[in-house]
Design a protein around this motif. Structure first.
Motif, short mmCIF file in Angstrom:
data_model
loop_
_atom_site.label_atom_id
_atom_site.label_comp_id
_atom_site.label_asym_id
_atom_site.label_seq_id
_atom_site.Cartn_x
_atom_site.Cartn_y
_atom_site.Cartn_z
N UNK A 83 -1.82 -27.77 -10.56
CA UNK A 83 -2.68 -26.83 -11.26
C UNK A 83 -3.59 -26.09 -10.27
N UNK A 84 -3.81 -24.81 -10.54
CA UNK A 84 -4.81 -24.05 -9.82
C UNK A 84 -6.15 -24.32 -10.51
N UNK A 85 -7.04 -25.02 -9.82
CA UNK A 85 -8.33 -25.40 -10.42
C UNK A 85 -9.48 -24.60 -9.83
N UNK A 86 -9.17 -23.46 -9.23
CA UNK A 86 -10.21 -22.65 -8.60
C UNK A 86 -11.26 -22.16 -9.61
N UNK A 87 -10.82 -21.87 -10.84
CA UNK A 87 -11.77 -21.42 -11.87
C UNK A 87 -12.83 -22.49 -12.13
N UNK A 88 -12.40 -23.74 -12.25
CA UNK A 88 -13.32 -24.84 -12.49
C UNK A 88 -14.21 -25.09 -11.28
N UNK A 89 -13.63 -25.01 -10.08
CA UNK A 89 -14.42 -25.20 -8.87
C UNK A 89 -15.50 -24.14 -8.73
N UNK A 97 1.71 -29.24 -19.53
CA UNK A 97 3.07 -28.89 -19.92
C UNK A 97 3.12 -27.58 -20.72
N UNK A 98 1.96 -26.98 -20.98
CA UNK A 98 1.93 -25.67 -21.66
C UNK A 98 2.51 -24.57 -20.78
N UNK A 99 2.58 -24.80 -19.47
CA UNK A 99 3.03 -23.76 -18.55
C UNK A 99 4.56 -23.72 -18.46
N UNK A 100 5.11 -22.54 -18.12
CA UNK A 100 6.56 -22.41 -18.02
C UNK A 100 7.17 -23.39 -17.03
N UNK A 101 8.42 -23.76 -17.29
CA UNK A 101 9.12 -24.72 -16.43
C UNK A 101 9.16 -24.24 -14.98
N UNK A 102 9.36 -22.93 -14.80
CA UNK A 102 9.49 -22.39 -13.45
C UNK A 102 8.27 -21.55 -13.07
N UNK A 103 7.10 -21.99 -13.50
CA UNK A 103 5.86 -21.29 -13.17
C UNK A 103 5.62 -21.34 -11.66
N UNK A 104 5.03 -20.26 -11.13
CA UNK A 104 4.69 -20.27 -9.71
C UNK A 104 3.62 -21.31 -9.46
N UNK A 105 3.64 -21.88 -8.27
CA UNK A 105 2.71 -22.95 -7.91
C UNK A 105 1.67 -22.46 -6.91
N UNK A 106 0.41 -22.92 -7.05
CA UNK A 106 -0.12 -23.69 -8.17
C UNK A 106 -0.22 -22.85 -9.44
#
Length: 318
Positions: free
Chosen positions: A283-289, A110-119
């Protein structure tokens, strides 16, 4: 972390904290400690400092927080921001004062903006307005990230921050009014099955997409990052890391999965006159992957494990 390192899990009885303790024990760590609220009030700075001075932990997982659904966030916004800021401030500062080797701070998507681009990727933090219903909680979690980064920059500490997607699993909250969507569905389908109700009505069209992660996968990710993600020496204090499955499922698909696992034989009915909420939240989890970590428990298996825990603990209505 060494197998004999003294590891403090703040919030060790919660959904994620208890999973972290379990994964640490399974991984061979032999000196994991925790304190209940009755033993230590994390909002009391003197008690926290006394604990760190007495116990001298080497590593800290900060999984303690005041949490709740939309209703709770709307009703008690002052408590949500005040309590979470106090808990974070006390533990992060005590970790610095007593020379903790590494800390892992757990936040929220929920730290991300309400209208954040997805993912939503890590770079979108503070890139727009927050969702108003949980803004106080989100601001507290953002402050925790910035606090870790600030201590890293000024004091050369190695404090990392992780942002989980929607979590579920053993020890979840199944309260009929303030639980999250997946445990709420488990309870509703279970009660409908026991009462032989002909149908279960789900709000909205069933089309919104959500991401879910089993709590023990979250715990595995936290332990993995504590061992492999180093932010010491980063002039910006180190970027937080998204943790999720990277897999979306519609609310209708989720409800059908829970219905199957619970064994409910009635009808699933959608009520499109009720609000859907945000169309998509992933969530964009590419960094973790890219670091080499991926979730292990797929949704259906996770729901099965969660339902077993629900039944064993008797948290359902008779």
């Amino acid at each position: 972390m060494q197998k004999k390192s003294k590891i403090y899990v703040a919030g060790h009885k919660g959904l994620v904290g208890s999973a972290i303790v379990k994964i640490l024990n399974q991984s061979g760590f032999t000196n994991v400690i925790g304190k209940s609220h009755a033993e230590m009030d994390l909002q009391n700075q003197s008690q926290v400092l006394e604990f760190f001075e007495r116990e001298k932990p080497e590593y800290v997982f900060l999984a303690a927080a005041k949490v709740g659904g939309i209703h709770a966030n709307n009703t008690y916004p002052a408590e949500f921001i005040f309590s979470n800021l106090q808990i974070q401030n006390n533990i992060i500062d005590a970790s610095y004062r007593y020379g903790i080797k590494k800390l892992c701070f757990l936040g929220s998507s929920c730290i991300y903006p309400k209208f954040a681009k997805q993912p939503m990727d890590e770079g979108q933090l503070l890139d727009g307005k927050l969702e108003p219903t949980n803004e106080p909680y989100a601001v507290a979690k953002i402050a925790g990230i910035v606090m870790c980064q600030s201590y890293n920059r000024q004091y050369g500490t190695n404090y990392i921050s992780v942002m989980p997607t929607n979590l579920y699993g053993p020890g979840d909250n199944y309260h009929p009014e303030n639980s999250h969507v997946l445990p709420a569905l488990i309870r509703r389908f279970h009660e409908a099955k026991k009462q032989n109700l002909p149908e279960v009505v789900i709000w909205g069209t069933g089309k919104p997409l959500r991401e879910f992660l089993y709590s023990e996968d979250m715990a595995r990710a936290c332990v993995f990052l504590m061992q492999h993600y180093d932010v010491s020496g980063d002039p910006k204090g180190g970027e937080h890391v998204n943790v999720g499955s990277g897999i979306e499922v519609s609310i209708k698909e989720l409800a059908e999965t829970v219905k199957e696992v619970v064994g409910y034989q009635g009808n699933l009915v959608l009520d499109p006159t009720k609000p859907d909420g945000t169309p998509r939240k992933l969530l964009d989890v590419s960094k973790l992957h890219q670091m080499g970590w991926k979730h292990q428990v797929e949704l259906k298996e996770g729901v099965r494990l969660a339902y077993e825990d629900f039944l064993q603990k008797g948290v359902h209505t008779p």
